[in-house]
Design a protein around this motif. Structure first.
Motif, PDB file in Angstrom:
ATOM      1  N   PRO A 174       0.806  -1.148   0.024  1.00 26.67           N
ATOM      2  CA  PRO A 174       0.273  -0.074  -0.018  1.00 26.67           C
ATOM      3  C   PRO A 174       1.047   1.321   0.078  1.00 26.67           C
ATOM      4  N   PRO A 175       0.548   2.266  -0.561  1.00 22.49           N
ATOM      5  CA  PRO A 175       1.107   3.458  -0.512  1.00 22.49           C
ATOM      6  C   PRO A 175       1.326   4.010   0.885  1.00 22.49           C
ATOM      7  N   GLY A 176       2.463   4.353   1.277  1.00 23.74           N
ATOM      8  CA  GLY A 176       3.102   5.081   2.417  1.00 23.74           C
ATOM      9  C   GLY A 176       3.631   3.980   3.314  1.00 23.74           C
ATOM     10  N   SER A 177       3.636   2.524   2.790  1.00 21.78           N
ATOM     11  CA  SER A 177       4.372   1.631   3.453  1.00 21.78           C
ATOM     12  C   SER A 177       5.707   1.827   3.766  1.00 21.78           C
ATOM     13  N   ASN A 178       6.134   1.219   4.887  1.00 23.10           N
ATOM     14  CA  ASN A 178       7.689   1.664   5.381  1.00 23.10           C
ATOM     15  C   ASN A 178       8.337  -0.007   5.679  1.00 23.10           C
ATOM     16  N   PHE A 179       8.989  -0.351   4.732  1.00 18.75           N
ATOM     17  CA  PHE A 179       9.579  -1.713   4.476  1.00 18.75           C
ATOM     18  C   PHE A 179      10.894  -1.725   4.240  1.00 18.75           C
ATOM     19  N   SER A 180      11.920  -2.075   4.727  1.00 24.85           N
ATOM     20  CA  SER A 180      13.126  -2.170   4.356  1.00 24.85           C
ATOM     21  C   SER A 180      13.996  -3.271   4.922  1.00 24.85           C
ATOM     22  N   MET A 181      14.981  -3.559   4.343  1.00 25.16           N
ATOM     23  CA  MET A 181      16.056  -4.736   4.496  1.00 25.16           C
ATOM     24  C   MET A 181      17.463  -4.179   4.935  1.00 25.16           C
ATOM     25  N   VAL A 182      17.932  -4.555   6.117  1.00 25.50           N
ATOM     26  CA  VAL A 182      19.366  -4.156   6.461  1.00 25.50           C
ATOM     27  C   VAL A 182      20.255  -5.346   6.522  1.00 25.50           C
ATOM     28  N   ALA A 183      21.221  -5.303   5.983  1.00 27.68           N
ATOM     29  CA  ALA A 183      22.308  -6.490   5.694  1.00 27.68           C
ATOM     30  C   ALA A 183      23.379  -6.168   7.051  1.00 27.68           C
ATOM     31  N   GLY A 184      23.629  -7.579   7.786  1.00 27.56           N
ATOM     32  CA  GLY A 184      24.700  -7.473   8.566  1.00 27.56           C
ATOM     33  C   GLY A 184      24.238  -8.520   9.797  1.00 27.56           C
ATOM     34  N   ASP A 185      25.189  -8.663  10.686  1.00 26.93           N
ATOM     35  CA  ASP A 185      24.918  -9.646  11.706  1.00 26.93           C
ATOM     36  C   ASP A 185      24.225  -9.100  12.914  1.00 26.93           C
ATOM     37  N   PHE A 186      23.093  -9.857  13.300  1.00 27.22           N
ATOM     38  CA  PHE A 186      22.361  -9.252  14.215  1.00 27.22           C
ATOM     39  C   PHE A 186      22.919  -8.743  15.492  1.00 27.22           C
ATOM     40  N   GLU A 187      23.675  -9.247  16.071  1.00 21.81           N
ATOM     41  CA  GLU A 187      24.377  -8.833  17.333  1.00 21.81           C
ATOM     42  C   GLU A 187      25.033  -7.615  17.020  1.00 21.81           C
ATOM     43  N   GLN A 188      25.862  -7.499  16.144  1.00 19.33           N
ATOM     44  CA  GLN A 188      26.492  -6.204  15.730  1.00 19.33           C
ATOM     45  C   GLN A 188      25.565  -5.046  15.369  1.00 19.33           C
ATOM     46  N   LEU A 189      24.632  -5.476  14.597  1.00 23.35           N
ATOM     47  CA  LEU A 189      23.598  -3.999  14.448  1.00 23.35           C
ATOM     48  C   LEU A 189      22.603  -3.667  15.503  1.00 23.35           C
ATOM     49  N   PHE A 190      22.346  -4.443  16.378  1.00 20.80           N
ATOM     50  CA  PHE A 190      21.555  -3.984  17.315  1.00 20.80           C
ATOM     51  C   PHE A 190      22.062  -4.247  18.784  1.00 20.80           C
ATOM     52  N   GLY A 191      23.546  -4.296  18.954  1.00 19.57           N
ATOM     53  CA  GLY A 191      24.050  -4.414  19.884  1.00 19.57           C
ATOM     54  C   GLY A 191      24.382  -2.957  20.478  1.00 19.57           C
ATOM     55  N   VAL A 192      25.039  -2.652  21.636  1.00 25.20           N
ATOM     56  CA  VAL A 192      25.513  -1.501  22.304  1.00 25.20           C
ATOM     57  C   VAL A 192      26.112  -0.832  21.103  1.00 25.20           C
ATOM     58  N   LYS A 193      25.890   0.507  21.162  1.00 22.16           N
ATOM     59  CA  LYS A 193      26.692   1.321  20.387  1.00 22.16           C
ATOM     60  C   LYS A 193      27.318   2.426  21.011  1.00 22.16           C
ATOM     61  N   GLU A 194      28.393   2.935  20.614  1.00 20.91           N
ATOM     62  CA  GLU A 194      29.294   3.797  21.143  1.00 20.91           C
ATOM     63  C   GLU A 194      28.543   5.173  21.261  1.00 20.91           C
ATOM     64  N   HIS A 195      27.783   5.625  20.066  1.00 26.25           N
ATOM     65  CA  HIS A 195      27.239   6.696  20.029  1.00 26.25           C
ATOM     66  C   HIS A 195      25.597   6.613  20.456  1.00 26.25           C
ATOM     67  N   PRO A 196      25.044   7.113  21.277  1.00 27.63           N
ATOM     68  CA  PRO A 196      23.862   6.872  21.796  1.00 27.63           C
ATOM     69  C   PRO A 196      22.687   7.115  20.756  1.00 27.63           C
ATOM     70  N   GLU A 197      22.958   8.055  19.708  1.00 26.78           N
ATOM     71  CA  GLU A 197      21.794   8.069  18.696  1.00 26.78           C
ATOM     72  C   GLU A 197      21.900   7.173  17.948  1.00 26.78           C
ATOM     73  N   GLU A 198      22.932   6.175  17.762  1.00 25.15           N
ATOM     74  CA  GLU A 198      22.908   5.112  16.928  1.00 25.15           C
ATOM     75  C   GLU A 198      22.607   3.747  17.512  1.00 25.15           C
ATOM     76  N   ASP A 199      22.057   3.797  18.894  1.00 26.03           N
ATOM     77  CA  ASP A 199      21.673   2.808  19.456  1.00 26.03           C
ATOM     78  C   ASP A 199      20.331   2.425  19.348  1.00 26.03           C
ATOM     79  N   GLU A 200      19.974   1.073  19.389  1.00 23.60           N
ATOM     80  CA  GLU A 200      18.524   0.845  18.747  1.00 23.60           C
ATOM     81  C   GLU A 200      17.724   0.331  20.398  1.00 23.60           C
ATOM     82  N   ALA A 201      18.242   0.721  21.493  1.00 25.12           N
ATOM     83  CA  ALA A 201      18.043   0.118  22.669  1.00 25.12           C
ATOM     84  C   ALA A 201      16.280   0.825  22.990  1.00 25.12           C
ATOM     85  N   GLY A 202      15.190   0.024  23.019  1.00 23.44           N
ATOM     86  CA  GLY A 202      13.872   0.362  23.528  1.00 23.44           C
ATOM     87  C   GLY A 202      13.216   0.895  22.132  1.00 23.44           C
ATOM     88  N   LYS A 203      13.569   0.890  20.924  1.00 29.03           N
ATOM     89  CA  LYS A 203      13.175   1.284  19.670  1.00 29.03           C
ATOM     90  C   LYS A 203      12.209   0.512  18.854  1.00 29.03           C
TER      91      LYS A 203
END
Length: 253
Positions: A121-150
């Protein structure tokens, strides 16, 4: 890769056995259709992203995550280069002569996909990100890049047994879930790194659930789903998984 194409882009029976109860659980947790566009759903180990496509079609913001290039390349091709339903045909069964009933089943072609990927449908938000799950969603050095609670939901289908250390997966899923979010799981424990040169931890289903509880999940709606997975329905040999299904919510501490 060929069998994954069949499962995700043509194999409705197998998809319904796993994807359908997962999607129903998601809709039960977020019944208000008007808020779906604000609900973010993460699907790690997404394969060719069919589950993610189905979730995005329902209106949720959906991000799939995949590590394997064997999945990323065909998923890109199917999702972005398909112009009509059943545009592509492959012959995935000609490579093995075991347990074949006859030449017709051996030589049959499978056409895919059974949907038009661009028909979201128009306006759908669907994406694919490549990479290791733990690295992509683990703790990040910069808070703005962290996925915690998102993320409002994490859906794992035949995924958690890809972990070298299941505790790490559980901790990542727990930390990225938003308050009130839900983890929906369906799959077996075919530990992918068992009997390899890599160091890995293999535990039982009861131990996985106990670890999840210790990490901070409350597990609900448990049951077993009997399902095949990327099988050949015309073969003389078939495997059935007794897949563990549950929903789990964060326990706030």
């Amino acid at each position: 890769m060929f069998t994954s194409l069949i499962l995700e882009m043509e194999g409705r029976i197998e998809r319904d056995q796993c994807y359908k109860p997962m999607i129903e659980a998601l809709l039960n947790h977020f019944p208000d259709e008007s808020t779906r566009k604000t609900r973010r759903v993460s699907i790690p180990g997404a394969g060719l992203a069919r589950l993610g496509w189905e979730v995005a079609f329902l209106g949720f913001e959906t991000q799939c995550n995949e590590f394997s290039h064997y999945m990323l390349l065909p998923s890109y091709y199917v999702l972005n280069e398909t112009k009509h339903v059943n545009q592509h045909t492959i012959y995935p069964f000609i490579h093995s002569l075991s347990n074949i009933v006859g030449s017709e089943s051996l030589l049959r072609g499978i056409s895919f996909p059974d949907i038009l990927p661009s028909s979201l449908p128009p306006g759908s938000n669907f994406s694919m990100v490549a990479g290791d799950f733990e690295q992509l969603f683990g703790v990040k050095e910069h808070p703005e890049e962290d996925e915690a609670g998102k993320w409002d939901a994490v859906m794992t289908c035949f995924f958690i047994d890809t972990a070298k250390n299941i505790v790490n997966y559980l901790r990542v899923i727990h930390r990225i879930l938003a308050p009130g979010g839900v983890w929906i799981n369906c799959g077996p424990l075919l530990w992918h790194w068992e009997n390899t040169d890599d160091i890995s931890i293999e535990v039982s289903l009861e131990e996985v659930k106990a670890l999840a509880t210790q990490v901070g999940f409350e597990i609900k709606n448990e049951h077993t789903i009997n399902t095949s997975y990327v099988g050949d329905e015309q073969s003389m040999l078939g495997y059935v998984y007794k897949a563990a299904f549950w929903t789990a919510t964060r326990v706030e501490r």
